[in-house]
Scaffold this motif. Sequence first.
Motif, PDB file in Angstrom:
ATOM      1  N   ASP A  78       0.817  -1.214   0.000  1.00 54.96           N
ATOM      2  CA  ASP A  78       0.000   0.000   0.000  1.00 54.96           C
ATOM      3  C   ASP A  78       0.854   1.269   0.000  1.00 54.96           C
ATOM      4  OD1 ASP A  78       0.935  -0.098   2.594  1.00 54.96           O
ATOM      5  OD2 ASP A  78      -1.039  -0.351   3.515  1.00 54.96           O
ATOM      6  N   ARG A  79       2.151   1.109  -0.302  1.00 52.61           N
ATOM      7  CA  ARG A  79       3.032   2.256  -0.513  1.00 52.61           C
ATOM      8  C   ARG A  79       3.520   2.322  -1.965  1.00 52.61           C
ATOM      9  NH1 ARG A  79       5.114   3.967   4.507  1.00 52.61           N
ATOM     10  NH2 ARG A  79       3.654   3.344   6.137  1.00 52.61           N
ATOM     11  N   LEU A  80       3.117   1.360  -2.792  1.00 52.16           N
ATOM     12  CA  LEU A  80       3.571   1.314  -4.177  1.00 52.16           C
ATOM     13  C   LEU A  80       2.869   2.372  -5.031  1.00 52.16           C
ATOM     14  CD1 LEU A  80       3.598  -2.563  -4.730  1.00 52.16           C
ATOM     15  CD2 LEU A  80       5.583  -1.079  -4.323  1.00 52.16           C
ATOM     16  N   ALA A  81       3.437   2.662  -6.175  1.00 52.08           N
ATOM     17  CA  ALA A  81       2.865   3.638  -7.093  1.00 52.08           C
ATOM     18  C   ALA A  81       1.424   3.267  -7.440  1.00 52.08           C
ATOM     19  CB  ALA A  81       3.711   3.720  -8.361  1.00 52.08           C
ATOM     20  N   GLY A  82       0.543   4.255  -7.350  1.00 47.10           N
ATOM     21  CA  GLY A  82      -0.865   4.045  -7.659  1.00 47.10           C
ATOM     22  C   GLY A  82      -1.713   3.632  -6.484  1.00 47.10           C
ATOM     23  N   SER A  83      -1.081   3.359  -5.361  1.00 44.73           N
ATOM     24  CA  SER A  83      -1.850   2.973  -4.174  1.00 44.73           C
ATOM     25  C   SER A  83      -2.553   4.181  -3.569  1.00 44.73           C
ATOM     26  CB  SER A  83      -0.917   2.354  -3.119  1.00 44.73           C
ATOM     27  OG  SER A  83       0.018   3.322  -2.653  1.00 44.73           O
ATOM     28  N   LEU A  84      -3.643   3.913  -2.851  1.00 46.76           N
ATOM     29  CA  LEU A  84      -4.205   4.905  -1.939  1.00 46.76           C
ATOM     30  C   LEU A  84      -3.328   4.797  -0.708  1.00 46.76           C
ATOM     31  CD1 LEU A  84      -6.230   6.934  -0.875  1.00 46.76           C
ATOM     32  CD2 LEU A  84      -7.803   5.047  -0.394  1.00 46.76           C
ATOM     33  N   TYR A  85      -2.450   5.730  -0.539  1.00 50.02           N
ATOM     34  CA  TYR A  85      -1.296   5.593   0.351  1.00 50.02           C
ATOM     35  C   TYR A  85      -1.651   5.087   1.750  1.00 50.02           C
ATOM     36  CZ  TYR A  85       3.094   6.652   2.689  1.00 50.02           C
ATOM     37  OH  TYR A  85       4.257   6.549   3.405  1.00 50.02           O
ATOM     38  N   ASP A  86      -1.022   3.967   2.117  1.00 52.06           N
ATOM     39  CA  ASP A  86      -1.146   3.331   3.427  1.00 52.06           C
ATOM     40  C   ASP A  86      -2.564   2.823   3.709  1.00 52.06           C
ATOM     41  OD1 ASP A  86       0.660   2.662   5.628  1.00 52.06           O
ATOM     42  OD2 ASP A  86      -0.747   3.772   6.893  1.00 52.06           O
ATOM     43  N   MET A  87      -3.380   2.716   2.644  1.00 47.19           N
ATOM     44  CA  MET A  87      -4.762   2.285   2.849  1.00 47.19           C
ATOM     45  C   MET A  87      -5.208   1.191   1.881  1.00 47.19           C
ATOM     46  SD  MET A  87      -6.381   6.077   3.577  1.00 47.19           S
ATOM     47  CE  MET A  87      -8.061   5.531   3.836  1.00 47.19           C
ATOM     48  N   VAL A  88      -4.939   1.371   0.586  1.00 49.53           N
ATOM     49  CA  VAL A  88      -5.375   0.394  -0.425  1.00 49.53           C
ATOM     50  C   VAL A  88      -4.224   0.126  -1.390  1.00 49.53           C
ATOM     51  CG1 VAL A  88      -6.987  -0.112  -2.292  1.00 49.53           C
ATOM     52  CG2 VAL A  88      -7.780   1.140  -0.274  1.00 49.53           C
ATOM     53  N   SER A  89      -3.856  -1.154  -1.511  1.00 48.58           N
ATOM     54  CA  SER A  89      -2.765  -1.553  -2.402  1.00 48.58           C
ATOM     55  C   SER A  89      -3.244  -1.663  -3.846  1.00 48.58           C
ATOM     56  CB  SER A  89      -2.206  -2.917  -1.978  1.00 48.58           C
ATOM     57  OG  SER A  89      -1.740  -2.891  -0.652  1.00 48.58           O
TER      58      SER A  89
END
Length: 246
Positions: free
Chosen positions: A148-159
């Motif tokens: 959930d920190r990768l590019a395109g993620s909803l940061y720290d919430m959705v992978s």
Amino acid sequence: MRKPFLLGLIAIAFACKEKPKEQLEEVEEEVVEVVTEPETTVLFDGSSFDGWHFYNGGKVTEPWKLEDGAMVLYPPEERPDGANYNLVTDKEYTDFVLTLEWNIAEGGNSGFFWGVVEDEKYGEPYLTGPEIQVLDDERHPDANNGTDRLAGSLYDMVSPSKKAVKPAGEWNSVELMINHKTNEGHVILNGTKIAEFPVQGPEWDELVANSKFADWEGFAAFKTGKIGLQDHGNVVSFRNIKIKEL
């Protein structure tokens, strides 16, 4: 013998006049529904910073520059204490489809936000606005802190459900939809839908509660807010930024 002939002509003429009247009445009774599609607004056309300003600040100047139709951040190696160069839109938005392209330098980290509120008690856009991650997945250490920190993620919430990001130095196209009317949000990266999530209600509250933002007073607290671009201390470029309000 001439009267029947004349009467026949009158009858024919009367019938000819009546027929168009019947046709006209049918047309008048027809109801045509016109559906107006939401208009797309250009937030950045590549030629100026019109419509943008520094978060909690004023007119956009260095270290942001205009290059080849893109806005590019060249963060300084040294900066005054507390200085940031995050950008936000002049206008606020609630329900929308945002599209843009981003390009991150090697080893870089950045992001973009929605629902950002400007207030002196909030020093950064991420204190109020949820973030869609912009990252060099191959080199930046944050990529090792969870999917959930990768590019395109909803940061720290959705992978992201799939790996659709292009390498650092290449342009990535992204679509972010936020719709409170239908309680839907999604991220499409380079033509592939990689994330779907609610934007309010118990399921959204659970996402926040299970993130590092759980105890942040202002985080995701505002349905209406500004779009923000992050200064994370790395070179990053954005272009072709457009929004369609829903």
